[in-house]
Design a protein around this motif. Structure first.
Motif, short mmCIF file in Angstrom:
data_model
loop_
_atom_site.label_atom_id
_atom_site.label_comp_id
_atom_site.label_asym_id
_atom_site.label_seq_id
_atom_site.Cartn_x
_atom_site.Cartn_y
_atom_site.Cartn_z
N SER A 26 -21.13 37.09 10.20
CA SER A 26 -20.22 36.07 10.74
C SER A 26 -19.41 35.38 9.65
O SER A 26 -18.45 34.67 9.94
CB SER A 26 -20.99 35.03 11.55
OG SER A 26 -21.83 34.26 10.70
N THR A 65 -15.32 36.29 13.47
CA THR A 65 -16.11 35.95 14.66
C THR A 65 -16.79 37.19 15.20
O THR A 65 -16.14 38.16 15.60
CB THR A 65 -15.19 35.35 15.75
OG1 THR A 65 -14.53 34.21 15.20
CG2 THR A 65 -16.00 34.94 16.97
N LYS A 70 -22.76 26.95 15.02
CA LYS A 70 -21.40 27.49 14.88
C LYS A 70 -20.76 27.05 13.57
O LYS A 70 -19.79 27.65 13.11
CB LYS A 70 -20.53 27.03 16.06
CG LYS A 70 -20.74 27.84 17.32
CD LYS A 70 -19.73 27.44 18.38
CE LYS A 70 -19.90 28.31 19.63
NZ LYS A 70 -18.94 27.92 20.68
N GLN A 93 -20.04 29.50 10.90
CA GLN A 93 -18.88 30.38 11.04
C GLN A 93 -17.57 29.67 10.72
O GLN A 93 -16.52 30.29 10.74
CB GLN A 93 -18.82 30.93 12.48
CG GLN A 93 -20.05 31.71 12.90
CD GLN A 93 -20.00 32.09 14.37
OE1 GLN A 93 -18.93 32.32 14.91
NE2 GLN A 93 -21.15 32.14 15.01
N ASN A 94 -17.64 28.38 10.45
CA ASN A 94 -16.41 27.61 10.27
C ASN A 94 -16.36 26.90 8.93
O ASN A 94 -16.07 25.72 8.85
CB ASN A 94 -16.27 26.60 11.42
CG ASN A 94 -16.08 27.29 12.76
OD1 ASN A 94 -15.20 28.13 12.91
ND2 ASN A 94 -16.92 26.98 13.72
#
Length: 513
Positions: A187, A191, A427, A430-431
């Motif tokens: 990841s 995405t 999440k 992933q950011n």
């Protein structure tokens, strides 16, 4: 050339910041010249490569020197991938040099800043990176055999594969590799939409689908041939002929991250959130315990994204403590450092030095998070001063003894509810993006308007250039006039109470409006 040594990275540095002797090349310090010409043929000139540090201004094209003669393009590309998309490459085989073009100047600056503190190695050989005089790298077929950058019309950008699906085989599988481990590692390059795992010919294999083919290409370049754990669990990656995976069940063998409502299937335990979290946690601890592992954050950190190709040097031990210097001592607080560095890892403790208040020690949760924060924040502006971030020799940040007043210079954030990466599989993994002028906002109350947010950010010192709500209006992008303004606004407004206990979440975005 004036008898000076090669310096690892083309950035101006004070005499007290010169890199250690291990970062200089051997006695052969003379610099080669390259043909730095244009497509005007006879008008092209032979120019000497910059022989002094910092001569070329920042550019998204980087000049890499002293490469091993047998180096491949893949290994050169791997140097740049952790910092952003690599859009072109030109290798000068006979000269042991290469030019690498990144998609943005911002990514190139982050890369140069990172490698000013950590010497990049390719095949155990230290290599040297500086900005090129070129603002863009255009190549033609003649160049690819060892020519020079030209301004010709032929654009030699990297070709993208047609499939967003990768086929992954795990060799030497001495430790279990789970679906969650694969998701966390892959990841970092985009995405991950779907994963299917299976055993074929007594080998653990997986099919993994990204939302675009470019992410699949970056992951293949960076991870093919790498070990998930030290000396075992080797990734063998190829493009699949499939362009879309059909996942029917969400369990420990297959997962569609876009459809959490899918059933678990016959005989398979349902993955309720608590089970999934525990499963991820086990994967995390295993990745963290085994030396050389690609843990979720280290897969994004510069060294680990291409582990084995780009090796860290000069940092012994496993400390996650950073030394931050050249701070604005009138403005900086432990809380502001916690908020900024918390974008890249879970900050445990912050100590502003009592006798040197322009410097601070920051203890991250682990070494990988510390390296990630250093790679993205070294050289950025905070409160109008360019900060310098290096690894500290300290193993931990000591708290003041009971009863001792240190004027609030030391703060323990170990149990802070604001840690972004405490929750397994979050999440937030992933950011993680470099500082940018565009900020991503989330947890916005329904009654808050665009004008409300513009006023809020303007009052924090930002000049709002553009704004865009997402469809559900719970999230938005806001573009400021500079990265420095965005850093300031993130420090001021992350966790800002918007009313009714809605605390605004702010992070850097890779998008522009």
């Amino acid at each position: 050339m004036d008898g000076i040594s090669d310096v690892a990275v083309g950035v101006k540095r004070g005499s007290d910041e010169l890199l250690s002797s291990s970062m200089y090349n051997s006695p052969n310090s003379g610099m080669s010249s390259i043909s730095d010409g244009t497509s005007n043929g006879s008008d092209s000139k032979k120019l000497r490569v910059e022989d002094r540090v910092g001569e070329a201004p920042p550019s998204r094209v980087l000049h890499i020197r002293k490469l091993p003669s047998e180096v491949s393009e893949t290994e050169v590309i791997a140097l740049g991938l952790p910092f952003g998309k690599v859009t072109n490459i030109l290798t000068l085989k006979g000269k042991n040099q290469a030019f690498l073009e990144l998609s943005t100047e911002e990514a190139a600056i982050t890369m140069v800043n990172y490698y000013s503190a950590v010497t990049p190695h390719v095949r155990n050989v230290p290599v040297f990176i500086q900005y090129s005089n070129h603002k863009e790298l255009k190549t033609d077929n003649a160049n690819q055999s060892g020519g020079t950058p030209t301004s010709g019309s032929s654009d030699g950008t990297l070709s993208s594969p047609s499939s967003p699906v990768l086929r992954i085989i795990i060799d030497n599988m001495f430790y279990p590799v789970t679906l969650d481990v694969l998701q966390q590692i892959f990841s970092k390059f985009g995405t991950v939409m779907k994963i299917i795992t299976f055993t074929k010919n007594n080998q653990f294999q997986a099919l993994l689908q990204y939302n675009d083919a470019g992410s699949a290409q970056q992951a293949k370049v960076a991870l093919d041939g790498q070990n998930i754990y030290n000396a075992c669990c080797t990734l063998r990656i190829d493009y699949s002929k499939l362009v879309n995976l059909n996942v029917k069940y969400n369990n420990d063998k297959s997962r569609d991250y876009t459809r959490p409502e899918l059933p678990a299937g016959d005989g398979q335990p349902a993955l309720d959130p608590s089970v999934a979290a525990a499963f991820s946690k086990d994967s995390n601890s295993l990745l963290g315990k085994i030396p050389g592992a690609l843990s979720p954050l280290s897969a994004a950190a510069a060294a680990a994204a291409a582990a084995g190709r780009v090796a860290l040097s000069g940092h012994s031990g496993s400390s996650g403590v950073l030394l931050v210097s050249n701070l604005n001592e009138e403005m900086v607080t432990p809380q502001s450092l916690f908020t900024l560095f918390g974008v890249y890892g879970d900050v445990q403790r912050v100590k502003i030095l009592y006798n040197k208040k322009d410097s601070a020690l920051i203890q991250m949760a682990d070494l990988n998070q510390a390296q990630l924060a250093m790679s993205h924040l070294n050289g950025q502006k905070m409160y109008s001063k360019i900060i310098r971030v290096t690894m500290s020799k300290h193993q931990t940040v000591q708290l003041p003894r009971d009863g001792l007043d240190d004027q609030g210079l030391t703060k323990d954030f170990t149990n802070s509810p604001l840690h972004r990466f405490k929750k397994p599989g979050s999440k937030n993994f992933q950011n993680i993006f470099p500082p940018s002028a565009t900020l991503h906002l989330s947890n916005i109350p329904q009654d808050i308007t665009e004008d409300d947010l513009r006023v809020l950010f303007t009052n924090s010192g930002g000049a709002v250039k553009a704004f865009k709500f997402f469809q559900d209006r719970k999230m938005a992008l806001i573009q400021l006039s500079s990265i420095e303004e965005a850093i300031q606004c993130l420090i001021d407004l992350h966790n800002y109470n918007m009313g009714d206990n809605h605390h605004l979440r702010v992070s850097f975005s890779k998008s522009t409006i």
